[in-house]
Design an enzyme around this catalytic site. Sequence first.
Site, PDB file in Angstrom:
ATOM      1  N   GLY A  23       0.823  -1.200   0.000  1.00  0.00           N
ATOM      2  CA  GLY A  23       0.000   0.000   0.000  1.00  0.00           C
ATOM      3  C   GLY A  23       0.852   1.243   0.000  1.00  0.00           C
ATOM      4  N   PRO A  63       2.658   4.860   0.915  1.00  0.00           N
ATOM      5  CA  PRO A  63       3.412   5.223   2.113  1.00  0.00           C
ATOM      6  C   PRO A  63       2.523   5.902   3.154  1.00  0.00           C
ATOM      7  CG  PRO A  63       4.226   6.442   0.183  1.00  0.00           C
ATOM      8  CD  PRO A  63       3.154   5.535  -0.293  1.00  0.00           C
ATOM      9  N   THR A 122       0.460   4.672   5.384  1.00  0.00           N
ATOM     10  CA  THR A 122      -0.870   4.165   5.682  1.00  0.00           C
ATOM     11  C   THR A 122      -0.883   3.278   6.927  1.00  0.00           C
ATOM     12  OG1 THR A 122      -0.397   2.515   4.005  1.00  0.00           O
ATOM     13  CG2 THR A 122      -1.896   4.284   3.395  1.00  0.00           C
ATOM     14  N   LYS A 152       1.659   0.659   7.672  1.00  0.00           N
ATOM     15  CA  LYS A 152       2.207  -0.690   7.531  1.00  0.00           C
ATOM     16  C   LYS A 152       3.179  -1.008   8.662  1.00  0.00           C
ATOM     17  CE  LYS A 152       3.519   0.221   3.283  1.00  0.00           C
ATOM     18  NZ  LYS A 152       2.866   1.541   3.183  1.00  0.00           N
ATOM     19  N   THR A 153       4.048  -0.045   8.980  1.00  0.00           N
ATOM     20  CA  THR A 153       4.984  -0.255  10.075  1.00  0.00           C
ATOM     21  C   THR A 153       4.233  -0.457  11.392  1.00  0.00           C
ATOM     22  OG1 THR A 153       6.493   1.194   8.899  1.00  0.00           O
ATOM     23  CG2 THR A 153       7.055   0.669  11.164  1.00  0.00           C
ATOM     24  N   HIS A 208      -9.941  35.266  -9.840  1.00  0.00           N
ATOM     25  CA  HIS A 208      -9.734  33.927 -10.365  1.00  0.00           C
ATOM     26  C   HIS A 208     -10.284  32.853  -9.413  1.00  0.00           C
ATOM     27  CE1 HIS A 208      -7.143  30.918 -12.598  1.00  0.00           C
ATOM     28  NE2 HIS A 208      -7.306  30.279 -11.448  1.00  0.00           N
ATOM     29  N   GLU A 209      -9.910  32.968  -8.157  1.00  0.00           N
ATOM     30  CA  GLU A 209     -10.355  31.956  -7.188  1.00  0.00           C
ATOM     31  C   GLU A 209     -11.865  32.009  -6.998  1.00  0.00           C
ATOM     32  OE1 GLU A 209      -8.344  29.760  -6.618  1.00  0.00           O
ATOM     33  OE2 GLU A 209      -6.497  30.821  -7.112  1.00  0.00           O
ATOM     34  N   HIS A 223     -13.495  29.993  -9.647  1.00  0.00           N
ATOM     35  CA  HIS A 223     -13.533  28.559  -9.315  1.00  0.00           C
ATOM     36  C   HIS A 223     -14.632  28.281  -8.289  1.00  0.00           C
ATOM     37  CE1 HIS A 223      -9.957  27.269 -11.387  1.00  0.00           C
ATOM     38  NE2 HIS A 223      -9.126  27.999 -10.664  1.00  0.00           N
ATOM     39  N   ASP A 261      -4.854  24.733 -14.289  1.00  0.00           N
ATOM     40  CA  ASP A 261      -6.282  24.473 -14.473  1.00  0.00           C
ATOM     41  C   ASP A 261      -6.532  23.847 -15.841  1.00  0.00           C
ATOM     42  OD1 ASP A 261      -6.634  25.700 -12.054  1.00  0.00           O
ATOM     43  OD2 ASP A 261      -7.130  27.649 -12.927  1.00  0.00           O
TER      44      ASP A 261
HETATM   45  P1  ADP Z   1       3.919   3.104   6.473  1.00  0.00           P
HETATM   46  O1  ADP Z   1       4.812   2.112   7.133  1.00  0.00           O
HETATM   47  O2  ADP Z   1       2.720   2.507   5.820  1.00  0.00           O
HETATM   48  O3  ADP Z   1       4.645   4.032   5.561  1.00  0.00           O
HETATM   49  P2  ADP Z   1       3.739   4.078   9.104  1.00  0.00           P
HETATM   50  O4  ADP Z   1       3.169   2.938   9.832  1.00  0.00           O
HETATM   51  O5  ADP Z   1       5.218   4.252   9.171  1.00  0.00           O
HETATM   52  O6  ADP Z   1       3.313   4.022   7.600  1.00  0.00           O
HETATM   53  O7  ADP Z   1       3.006   5.392   9.586  1.00  0.00           O
HETATM   54  C1  ADP Z   1       3.695   6.564   9.917  1.00  0.00           C
HETATM   55  C2  ADP Z   1       2.948   7.325  10.987  1.00  0.00           C
HETATM   56  O8  ADP Z   1       1.690   7.766  10.507  1.00  0.00           O
HETATM   57  C3  ADP Z   1       2.643   6.480  12.196  1.00  0.00           C
HETATM   58  O9  ADP Z   1       3.668   6.556  13.122  1.00  0.00           O
HETATM   59  C4  ADP Z   1       1.356   7.093  12.722  1.00  0.00           C
HETATM   60  O10 ADP Z   1       1.628   8.196  13.535  1.00  0.00           O
HETATM   61  C5  ADP Z   1       0.683   7.591  11.487  1.00  0.00           C
HETATM   62  N1  ADP Z   1      -0.299   6.618  10.965  1.00  0.00           N
HETATM   63  C6  ADP Z   1      -0.243   6.023   9.750  1.00  0.00           C
HETATM   64  N2  ADP Z   1      -1.306   5.218   9.561  1.00  0.00           N
HETATM   65  C7  ADP Z   1      -2.039   5.284  10.678  1.00  0.00           C
HETATM   66  C8  ADP Z   1      -3.264   4.662  11.094  1.00  0.00           C
HETATM   67  N3  ADP Z   1      -3.944   3.809  10.294  1.00  0.00           N
HETATM   68  N4  ADP Z   1      -3.735   4.937  12.338  1.00  0.00           N
HETATM   69  C9  ADP Z   1      -3.072   5.797  13.129  1.00  0.00           C
HETATM   70  N5  ADP Z   1      -1.924   6.406  12.796  1.00  0.00           N
HETATM   71  C10 ADP Z   1      -1.406   6.186  11.583  1.00  0.00           C
HETATM   72 ZN    ZN Z   2      -7.065  28.325 -11.000  1.00  0.00          ZN
HETATM   73 MG    MG Z   3       6.850   2.849   7.332  1.00  0.00          MG
END
Ligand code: ADP
Ligand code: ZN
Ligand code: MG
Length: 519
Positions: free
Chosen positions: A103, A105, A107, A109-110, A329-330, A333, A404
């Site tokens: 997925g 970055p 999100t 995963k770590t 302009h804004e 929009h 735009d």
């Molecule tokens: P990835 O490994 O997918 O790049 P991380 O797990 O390293 O993402 O996320 C980095 C930081 O973003 C985390 O330390 C946390 O603070 C925040 N974060 C990311 N996803 C979540 C989530 N689903 N819920 C809560 N915090 C999140």
């Molecule tokens: Zn514009």
């Molecule tokens: Mg990470």
Amino acid sequence: MRDWLIGFAVALVIFLAVIGINVLPVLLLIAVGFAIYTLMERRQMMAPTGSKETAVRHAINFDHIGGQDHAKRELMEALDFLRYREKIRSLGIRPLKGILLTGPPGTGKTLMAKAAATYTDSAFISASGSEFVEMYVGVGAQRVRDIFRRARQSARKEGKDSAIVFIDEIDVVGGKRGGHSHQEYDQTLNQLLTEMDGMQTTQSPMVLVIAATNRSDILDSALLRPGRFDRQIRVDLPDKDGRLHILRIQTKDKPLASDVDLEHIARESYGFSGAQLESLCNEAAIIALRDNSTQITQAYFRDAVDKVLMGEKTGRHPTSDELFRVAVHELGHAIASEMMRPFSVSHITIAPRGNALGFVRQIPETDGYLYTKEQLDQQVVVALGGAMAESLVFNNRSTGAQNDFLQASRIARTEVMCGLSRMGIVAEEHLPDGILDEEVRFILSEIEQRTREVLTPFAQDLHDYAQYVVATESIDGTEFREWLTECKDRFVSTSLPETYSVTTSEQLVEPSEITRLAN
Ligand code: ADP
Ligand code: ZN
Ligand code: MG
């Protein structure tokens, strides 16, 4: 070992005393040695115990992860292989060796991998794919061996019977093998596969590899074979409920003012990753600090969304003529957006930020995956609104609409390719040269005409209101809508064309989401 040494020393001293040797210097030596030993031990103990304590207190578990319900459930299911090992073994099931989290970055995963370690009460060792990449052949492979050895070691040390090895950015080493130029990568990958193949259920401590990547498409197929990373779990960008959940988690220990509406922020932060939401909450707190406020208000959150989306405010100082043009302009929009989709404008600002001189932030539509032709057309109307407003007010245009137009033609192109244009169903490769461009131009000129019709009635009011926007720098969506309604009321008294019907409260639709920034 230690007890044995002490016993031996005592025996030695007594023996020396018995045979009549002066034991005083020996005793002194032992005392000094013991003092140094305890000192060293204490120092050593301080570091690990300290970090262990914090590790326990801050142990990440699945409750710290917002949204991702599906991924969490799948992961937990897979982890039950580790939790109920006896049962798995008695049924003769092949052990689960690897889980691949894929997925974008940020999100989580770590976080998931750490939570997995807590959930299964395993030791946790992490490394990043880039750490294995070395100039010298063989070093990467050696590091892979080390990681697995360290994982088993620390599991034993912590008295756990399993360990989780987390490898971030696995694509760096796990990219498709081939050619002689990447011999080093090949060796590293081979070592990883060897380690994984060697893992057995009967082994104790048992090792599980969790790897993360945002490019699962480039992974070597050998990695994805059964018995290796045979579980793939998608960790996607959070939807609205997911974002709300993450916001709740990230603001838990922050002093929120009573006007803070996390639901609204969740709706506005369409497309944000968990890491961006974390950064958003942090930025809001920083802005509050700068403002000497003890609480974080909704307005701070709004600024923080802008900052995360568009970057820091820049030190650019446009001339007053330019500011007026940007405001017109804004507003173009914004009016287009509101006419296409009522309640879609979140706010309008002409403070330069990142690359933009000003922008309109829209409240996105519901997280959707499909767009109708009408929705796409409307997006084009909004994109062209800025330049059209300039035409109407100044009778000329500026370079400010370049992005735009780029966006508008991209959308028009999508319409053609999806068979939504006059041409009907098309296949890109069979289109004669130039036909696509011609069709895009046709669509754009049609919609430009529509945009003109939408904005023309507002031209005069727009001119006046832009001056007000220049003075205030930023206008809230609600305030903007009040102004717009006044304008429309005026049209009503002077025969209103069908398309400009005033929105009544029954038409108050829940704002739906399509994300797009008009700038
Ligand atoms: P990835 O490994 O997918 O790049 P991380 O797990 O390293 O993402 O996320 C980095 C930081 O973003 C985390 O330390 C946390 O603070 C925040 N974060 C990311 N996803 C979540 C989530 N689903 N819920 C809560 N915090 C999140
Ligand atoms: Zn514009
Ligand atoms: Mg990470």
